[in-house]
Motif scaffolding. Structure first.
Motif, short mmCIF file in Angstrom:
data_model
loop_
_atom_site.label_atom_id
_atom_site.label_comp_id
_atom_site.label_asym_id
_atom_site.label_seq_id
_atom_site.Cartn_x
_atom_site.Cartn_y
_atom_site.Cartn_z
N VAL A 87 11.88 -8.24 -26.07
CA VAL A 87 13.21 -7.79 -26.78
C VAL A 87 12.81 -7.18 -27.84
CG1 VAL A 87 13.44 -9.91 -28.01
CG2 VAL A 87 15.29 -8.53 -27.67
N PHE A 88 13.67 -5.98 -28.03
CA PHE A 88 13.71 -5.11 -28.99
C PHE A 88 14.56 -5.71 -30.23
CE2 PHE A 88 14.07 -0.35 -30.71
CZ PHE A 88 13.17 -0.58 -31.98
N CYS A 89 13.78 -6.54 -31.15
CA CYS A 89 14.49 -7.27 -32.21
C CYS A 89 14.39 -6.19 -33.47
CB CYS A 89 13.75 -8.68 -32.63
SG CYS A 89 14.64 -9.48 -33.69
N PHE B 93 18.57 -5.52 -31.25
CA PHE B 93 19.08 -7.02 -31.05
C PHE B 93 18.82 -7.78 -32.22
CE2 PHE B 93 18.61 -4.87 -26.70
CZ PHE B 93 19.79 -5.35 -26.33
N ASP B 94 19.73 -8.55 -32.88
CA ASP B 94 19.35 -9.31 -33.98
C ASP B 94 18.79 -10.64 -33.60
OD1 ASP B 94 21.25 -11.23 -32.98
OD2 ASP B 94 22.84 -10.24 -34.41
N GLY B 95 18.54 -11.16 -34.41
CA GLY B 95 17.66 -12.55 -34.10
C GLY B 95 18.26 -13.41 -33.21
N GLN C 129 20.72 -12.91 -30.64
CA GLN C 129 20.54 -12.24 -29.75
C GLN C 129 19.07 -12.29 -29.18
OE1 GLN C 129 21.90 -8.48 -30.97
NE2 GLN C 129 24.26 -8.98 -30.10
N ALA C 130 18.11 -12.03 -29.77
CA ALA C 130 16.64 -12.01 -29.07
C ALA C 130 16.30 -13.33 -28.80
CB ALA C 130 15.79 -11.48 -30.35
N ARG C 131 16.79 -14.12 -29.70
CA ARG C 131 16.22 -15.64 -29.28
C ARG C 131 16.90 -16.08 -28.20
NH1 ARG C 131 17.51 -17.90 -33.53
NH2 ARG C 131 15.24 -18.50 -34.17
N ALA C 132 18.37 -15.75 -27.66
CA ALA C 132 18.94 -16.03 -26.54
C ALA C 132 18.20 -15.40 -25.20
CB ALA C 132 20.31 -15.71 -26.53
N ILE C 133 18.13 -14.08 -25.43
CA ILE C 133 17.59 -13.49 -24.42
C ILE C 133 15.87 -14.01 -24.16
CG2 ILE C 133 16.30 -11.31 -24.05
CD1 ILE C 133 18.79 -9.94 -25.77
N LEU C 134 15.28 -14.21 -25.12
CA LEU C 134 13.74 -14.92 -24.64
C LEU C 134 13.65 -16.23 -24.21
CD1 LEU C 134 11.99 -13.63 -28.04
CD2 LEU C 134 11.88 -12.55 -25.84
N THR C 135 14.75 -17.01 -24.72
CA THR C 135 14.84 -18.33 -24.32
C THR C 135 15.19 -18.29 -22.87
OG1 THR C 135 16.99 -18.74 -25.45
CG2 THR C 135 14.96 -19.52 -26.43
N ALA C 136 16.20 -17.44 -22.58
CA ALA C 136 16.72 -17.50 -21.10
C ALA C 136 15.55 -16.94 -19.97
CB ALA C 136 17.78 -16.48 -20.94
N GLY C 137 14.77 -16.00 -20.68
CA GLY C 137 13.63 -15.68 -19.75
C GLY C 137 12.75 -16.70 -19.61
N MET C 138 12.32 -17.21 -20.61
CA MET C 138 11.42 -18.67 -20.52
C MET C 138 11.99 -19.70 -19.73
SD MET C 138 10.66 -18.63 -24.66
CE MET C 138 9.53 -20.29 -24.79
N ALA C 139 12.97 -19.78 -19.73
CA ALA C 139 13.69 -20.85 -18.58
C ALA C 139 13.41 -20.47 -17.33
CB ALA C 139 15.24 -21.16 -18.81
N LYS C 140 13.32 -19.10 -17.04
CA LYS C 140 12.74 -18.43 -15.39
C LYS C 140 11.44 -18.45 -15.49
CE LYS C 140 16.82 -17.53 -13.34
NZ LYS C 140 17.21 -17.84 -12.14
N PRO D 31 13.79 -10.54 -38.46
CA PRO D 31 13.21 -12.03 -37.95
C PRO D 31 12.30 -11.69 -36.85
CG PRO D 31 15.35 -11.15 -37.14
CD PRO D 31 14.82 -10.13 -37.83
N GLY D 32 11.90 -10.56 -36.43
CA GLY D 32 11.18 -10.65 -35.13
C GLY D 32 10.02 -11.36 -34.92
N VAL D 33 9.10 -11.26 -36.10
CA VAL D 33 7.87 -11.92 -36.48
C VAL D 33 7.79 -13.47 -36.31
CG1 VAL D 33 5.87 -12.37 -37.48
CG2 VAL D 33 6.57 -9.98 -37.15
N GLN D 34 8.92 -13.94 -37.19
CA GLN D 34 9.03 -15.38 -37.30
C GLN D 34 9.85 -15.82 -36.07
OE1 GLN D 34 8.38 -17.19 -39.65
NE2 GLN D 34 7.81 -15.77 -41.00
#
Length: 407
Positions: free
Chosen positions: A216-218, A223-225, A227-238, A253-256
């Motif tokens: 994700v481009f945070c 995308f804000d933090g 939105q980025a968390r939601a996108i990444l965690t959805a991908g991780m669930a897959k 917030p991208g690095v954190q």
């Protein structure tokens, strides 16, 4: 170094029916194994040899002690390094952004808006045109010594276009990243929440079978933090592993977030707080620096020295893309990192090889030691230092990938 069989003088870990090749008379060999050679992080062996058996390295050591092999290659006093591992690129695209680059070099600052130009051209391209582009740039990179290449989607931004981008990419490389969250699709620009829902729902379902990674481009304008968390965690669930475009254009917030989610890498890392540096240093998330982007946008250089001194793992990559870093040359990025980012030549070659492997969570590439995949670059130079010492000079003499000489 690997032992040899007393009766055959072949490396003991080589099957009897495997053809072996010795590359001898290597002036200086970068192994990236501290147990070898001079004991440094790059494990430098002078007057060295490498023995390849099948697709693997089966022996390394001093050239005078090389075991008997079926074939031999005289390196002619050249240096050898592991094949470069380029862990961040955007090769599935169509079109050209020469006008944008020309305008930017005439004084206009870079923003992510130019991505939309590539989106329009990529959507209009055929599958064959996209595939030909990917093959072209992969071949260009391989010719220069890049033997492992990651690439992303991100220029389609519809379910069908993102899925076909990944399908095309997967025909050419195993390291494929789902980047539906590059920017908000133009047709949903006024409803970013709906686009995040698409990226985490129907688009993810269509794309996950072709990808290993989710990105994700945070960033402001993307995308804000949350939105980025939601996108990444959805991908991780897959089952996808996260990586993040983090802190390129501004502090954020991208690095954190990358560290929190144990992402394989946080890429760009140009604007870092002390807390960001500390978080990277105390995690296994790799800080992947992309100096081609700063070169092509006249932006502030990432501070590699700060990250290295803190103990963070650093990778170098090209960020090859048509807008902000249209280079496939890892050697060029090494030269930039040494000249403008505070890295030593040893640190830069490690980051362009073993560092890239760490960013892809690979242990089989990025090094030249027994058991590693036989990816090797012979340089028309006596030392890897020439990659920074002679910037812009085509120093790649020969390339082996998985034991086969491809150049």
């Amino acid at each position: 170094m690997t032992s040899t069989n007393a009766h055959t003088n072949r490396p003991t870990n080589t099957p009897a029916n495997t053809t072996t090749t010795a590359i001898t008379n290597i002036a200086a060999l970068v192994t990236n194994d501290p147990s070898l050679g001079d004991g440094s992080r790059i494990g430098l062996i002078q007057d060295a040899a490498v023995v390849i058996g099948g697709d693997r390295v089966v022996w390394v050591g001093e050239s005078s002690k090389a075991p008997a092999t079926d074939n031999s290659v005289d390196a002619g006093g050249r240096a050898a390094v592991p094949g470069y591992v380029d862990s961040h690129s955007h090769l599935v695209f169509a079109g050209d952004r020469t006008q944008e680059f020309n305008a930017r070099m005439s004084g206009r600052p870079y923003s992510a808006g130019g991505i939309r130009t590539t989106v329009a051209a990529t959507r209009a391209a055929t599958d064959d045109e996209l595939g030909a582009n990917v093959a072209k740039y992969l071949a260009e990179a391989l010719h220069q010594g890049t033997t492992t290449q990651e690439t992303k989607s991100g220029y389609g931004l519809t379910v069908a276009d993102e899925a076909r981008a990944l399908r095309v990419a997967a025909l050419h490389t195993d390291e494929v990243t789902y980047l539906g969250a590059h920017i908000v699709a133009p047709e949903l620009a006024d409803d970013p929440a709906a686009y995040v829902g698409l990226v985490t729902g129907e688009m993810l379902d269509a794309c996950a079978p072709y990808a290993r990674w989710v990105d994700v481009f945070c960033e402001k304008g993307a995308f804000d933090g949350d939105q980025a968390r939601a996108i990444l965690t959805a991908g991780m669930a897959k089952g996808l592993i996260p990586r993040v475009h983090a802190n390129q254009l501004s502090y954020g917030p991208g690095v954190q977030l990358a560290v929190e989610l144990d992402a394989a890498s946080a890429d760009h890392c140009t604007h870092l707080t002390d807390a960001d540096v500390d978080a990277l240093a105390h995690s296994r998330t790799v800080a992947t620096l992309l100096p081609g982007a700063e070169f092509s946008t006249r932006a502030e250089w990432p501070d590699a020295r700060r990250l290295l001194d803190a103990g963070a793992t650093v990778a170098l990559s090209t960020d090859c893309n048509p807008g902000s870093s249209f280079t496939s040359s890892m050697a060029f990025c090494i030269a930039l990192a040494v000249r403008d980012m505070g890295m030593t030549p040893d640190e830069a070659i490690w980051s362009a090889t073993a560092g890239g492997a760490a960013a892809l969570r690979r242990t089989d590439v990025g090094r030249l030691a027994p058991g590693a995949r036989a990816d090797l670059v012979l340089l028309d130079a006596p030392s890897h230092v020439h990659l920074a010492y002679r910037p812009g000079v085509p120093l790649t003499h020969a390339v082996w990938r998985a034991g086969e000489r491809v150049r």
